[in-house]
Scaffold this motif. Structure first.
Motif, mmCIF file in Angstrom:
data_model
loop_
_atom_site.group_PDB
_atom_site.id
_atom_site.type_symbol
_atom_site.label_atom_id
_atom_site.label_comp_id
_atom_site.label_asym_id
_atom_site.label_seq_id
_atom_site.Cartn_x
_atom_site.Cartn_y
_atom_site.Cartn_z
ATOM 1 N N SER A 2 0.712 -1.079 0.151
ATOM 2 C CA SER A 2 0.044 -0.240 0.204
ATOM 3 C C SER A 2 0.932 1.313 0.334
ATOM 4 O O SER A 2 1.943 1.175 0.575
ATOM 5 C CB SER A 2 -0.584 -0.150 1.150
ATOM 6 N N PHE A 3 0.698 1.811 -0.928
ATOM 7 C CA PHE A 3 1.132 3.427 -0.998
ATOM 8 C C PHE A 3 -0.173 4.807 -0.798
ATOM 9 O O PHE A 3 -0.346 5.074 -1.452
ATOM 10 C CB PHE A 3 2.013 3.578 -2.377
ATOM 11 N N GLU A 4 0.831 5.509 0.240
ATOM 12 C CA GLU A 4 -0.395 6.464 0.521
ATOM 13 C C GLU A 4 0.398 7.734 0.200
ATOM 14 O O GLU A 4 1.605 8.275 0.928
ATOM 15 C CB GLU A 4 -0.433 6.620 1.834
ATOM 16 N N SER A 5 0.472 8.845 -0.300
ATOM 17 C CA SER A 5 0.556 10.182 -1.048
ATOM 18 C C SER A 5 -0.404 11.353 -1.277
ATOM 19 O O SER A 5 -0.380 10.278 -2.377
ATOM 20 C CB SER A 5 1.864 9.738 -1.537
ATOM 21 N N GLN A 6 -0.231 11.694 -0.903
ATOM 22 C CA GLN A 6 -1.300 13.218 -1.837
ATOM 23 C C GLN A 6 -0.957 13.317 -2.984
ATOM 24 O O GLN A 6 -1.865 14.076 -4.106
ATOM 25 C CB GLN A 6 -2.143 13.052 -1.032
ATOM 26 N N ILE A 7 0.463 13.873 -3.016
ATOM 27 C CA ILE A 7 1.134 14.924 -4.232
ATOM 28 C C ILE A 7 1.888 14.146 -5.291
ATOM 29 O O ILE A 7 2.338 14.488 -6.184
ATOM 30 C CB ILE A 7 1.312 16.226 -3.657
ATOM 31 N N ARG A 8 2.372 12.722 -4.341
ATOM 32 C CA ARG A 8 3.711 12.073 -5.440
ATOM 33 C C ARG A 8 2.218 11.432 -6.566
ATOM 34 O O ARG A 8 3.174 10.107 -6.295
ATOM 35 C CB ARG A 8 4.183 11.228 -4.448
ATOM 36 N N VAL A 9 1.867 11.854 -6.958
ATOM 37 C CA VAL A 9 0.717 10.612 -8.231
ATOM 38 C C VAL A 9 1.348 9.948 -8.422
ATOM 39 O O VAL A 9 1.013 8.711 -9.413
ATOM 40 C CB VAL A 9 -0.158 11.579 -8.501
ATOM 41 N N GLY A 10 2.016 10.732 -9.572
ATOM 42 C CA GLY A 10 3.323 9.132 -10.762
ATOM 43 C C GLY A 10 4.327 8.402 -9.510
ATOM 44 O O GLY A 10 3.756 7.456 -10.358
ATOM 45 N N GLU A 11 4.378 8.956 -8.336
ATOM 46 C CA GLU A 11 4.624 7.334 -7.765
ATOM 47 C C GLU A 11 4.138 6.505 -7.912
ATOM 48 O O GLU A 11 4.081 4.748 -6.816
ATOM 49 C CB GLU A 11 5.803 7.616 -6.854
ATOM 50 N N HIS A 12 2.802 6.550 -7.353
ATOM 51 C CA HIS A 12 1.384 5.477 -7.325
ATOM 52 C C HIS A 12 1.592 4.754 -8.717
ATOM 53 O O HIS A 12 1.783 3.505 -8.267
ATOM 54 C CB HIS A 12 0.441 6.030 -7.357
ATOM 55 N N VAL A 13 1.938 5.369 -9.953
ATOM 56 C CA VAL A 13 1.647 4.017 -10.976
ATOM 57 C C VAL A 13 3.169 3.364 -11.122
ATOM 58 O O VAL A 13 3.239 2.270 -11.346
ATOM 59 C CB VAL A 13 1.637 5.171 -11.989
ATOM 60 N N ARG A 14 4.216 3.915 -11.460
ATOM 61 C CA ARG A 14 5.369 4.052 -10.867
ATOM 62 C C ARG A 14 5.417 2.123 -10.565
ATOM 63 O O ARG A 14 6.109 1.080 -10.371
ATOM 64 C CB ARG A 14 6.794 4.631 -10.708
ATOM 65 N N ARG A 15 5.727 2.942 -8.617
ATOM 66 C CA ARG A 15 5.178 1.666 -7.777
ATOM 67 C C ARG A 15 4.460 0.265 -7.535
ATOM 68 O O ARG A 15 4.754 -0.640 -8.031
ATOM 69 C CB ARG A 15 5.359 1.913 -6.092
ATOM 70 N N SER A 16 3.146 0.428 -8.371
ATOM 71 C CA SER A 16 2.067 -0.943 -7.939
ATOM 72 C C SER A 16 2.394 -1.123 -9.560
ATOM 73 O O SER A 16 2.829 -2.217 -9.590
ATOM 74 C CB SER A 16 1.340 -0.131 -8.311
ATOM 75 N N LEU A 17 3.086 -0.497 -10.378
ATOM 76 C CA LEU A 17 3.810 -1.532 -11.467
ATOM 77 C C LEU A 17 4.796 -2.328 -11.570
ATOM 78 O O LEU A 17 5.139 -3.388 -12.456
ATOM 79 C CB LEU A 17 3.878 -0.414 -13.267
ATOM 80 N N GLU A 18 5.963 -1.633 -11.175
ATOM 81 C CA GLU A 18 7.181 -2.584 -10.184
ATOM 82 C C GLU A 18 6.605 -3.529 -9.792
ATOM 83 O O GLU A 18 6.926 -4.622 -9.894
ATOM 84 C CB GLU A 18 7.485 -1.415 -9.697
ATOM 85 N N LEU A 19 5.968 -3.647 -8.582
ATOM 86 C CA LEU A 19 5.451 -4.715 -7.735
ATOM 87 C C LEU A 19 4.543 -6.016 -8.618
ATOM 88 O O LEU A 19 4.864 -6.665 -8.426
ATOM 89 C CB LEU A 19 4.794 -3.864 -6.587
ATOM 90 N N VAL A 20 3.760 -5.418 -9.670
ATOM 91 C CA VAL A 20 2.842 -6.002 -10.050
ATOM 92 C C VAL A 20 4.048 -7.184 -11.463
ATOM 93 O O VAL A 20 3.761 -8.122 -11.114
ATOM 94 C CB VAL A 20 2.118 -5.643 -11.126
ATOM 95 N N ARG A 21 5.228 -5.984 -11.759
ATOM 96 C CA ARG A 21 5.433 -6.915 -12.662
ATOM 97 C C ARG A 21 6.568 -8.279 -11.938
ATOM 98 O O ARG A 21 6.612 -8.868 -12.223
ATOM 99 C CB ARG A 21 6.814 -5.855 -13.562
ATOM 100 N N LYS A 22 6.769 -7.599 -10.357
ATOM 101 C CA LYS A 22 7.428 -8.831 -9.497
ATOM 102 C C LYS A 22 6.788 -9.902 -9.606
ATOM 103 O O LYS A 22 7.566 -11.044 -9.924
ATOM 104 C CB LYS A 22 8.288 -7.916 -8.607
ATOM 105 N N LEU A 23 5.493 -9.680 -9.283
ATOM 106 C CA LEU A 23 4.761 -11.118 -9.053
ATOM 107 C C LEU A 23 4.860 -11.636 -10.004
ATOM 108 O O LEU A 23 4.080 -12.686 -10.125
ATOM 109 C CB LEU A 23 3.169 -9.702 -7.871
ATOM 110 N N SER A 24 4.455 -11.082 -11.207
ATOM 111 C CA SER A 24 4.119 -11.700 -12.031
ATOM 112 C C SER A 24 5.219 -12.328 -12.543
ATOM 113 O O SER A 24 4.965 -13.759 -13.635
ATOM 114 C CB SER A 24 3.721 -11.219 -13.685
#
Length: 165
Positions: free
Chosen positions: A134-156
């Motif tokens: 889980s990632f929480e940040s009101q202002i670092r909106v791009g980090e939500h995308v980068r971080r989740s895609l990185e983890l999804v790739r690892k999980l795959s």
């Protein structure tokens, strides 16, 4: 009792039903199984930060799909508002309405900025319904995308829970 912090790694995703397109009920757990879920809570359709975040997810959507994930956006806006937001920005993923805030409460997504704005939190949930990040940040909106895609790739690639973080 309401959660005071967002779900953390290892916790089960709550079983919530939200309003989807055409005001149809969508049970979030029914989306599990074949895909990892990237569930992101955002404050409001068409606000500047939310539009940047949604368009970032749109631009990377094929990468999420290729890695075996589905993206689901949730806010307190109505299903009709989501429909317009998705059409204006060509959003290919699911947007769900949480007008009563029940999903926010179940996931522990608290208001931010002195309680004036609904929180912005992204969760990556594996096929079994377990939160991997889980990632929480009101202002670092791009980090939500980068971080989740990185983890999804690892999980795959079959990463274990500790290695996938």
């Amino acid at each position: 009792m309401a959660r005071t912090k967002p779900l953390q790694q290892g916790e089960a995703m709550p079983d919530v039903t939200l309003t989807g397109a055409g005001n149809q009920p969508v049970r979030l757990r029914d989306l599990l199984g074949q895909k990892v879920l990237v569930v992101y809570f955002y404050p409001r359709d068409d606000s500047p930060g939310c539009t940047v975040q949604a368009c970032g997810l749109r631009d990377q959507y094929e990468d999420f799909v290729a890695a075996g994930a589905e993206v689901v956006g949730i806010s307190g806006d109505s299903a009709a508002s989501h429909q317009g937001f998705a059409a204006r920005h060509r959003l290919p993923f699911v947007l769900l309405s949480d007008e009563r805030g029940e999903a926010r409460e179940a996931f522990g997504v608290a208001p931010s900025f002195l309680g004036l704005l609904p929180g912005r939190v992204t969760f990556v949930v594996d096929r079994q319904g377990i939160v991997r990040d889980s990632f929480e940040s009101q202002i670092r909106v791009g980090e939500h995308v980068r971080r989740s895609l990185e983890l999804v790739r690892k999980l795959s690639q079959g990463a274990t829970p500790a290695a996938a973080k």
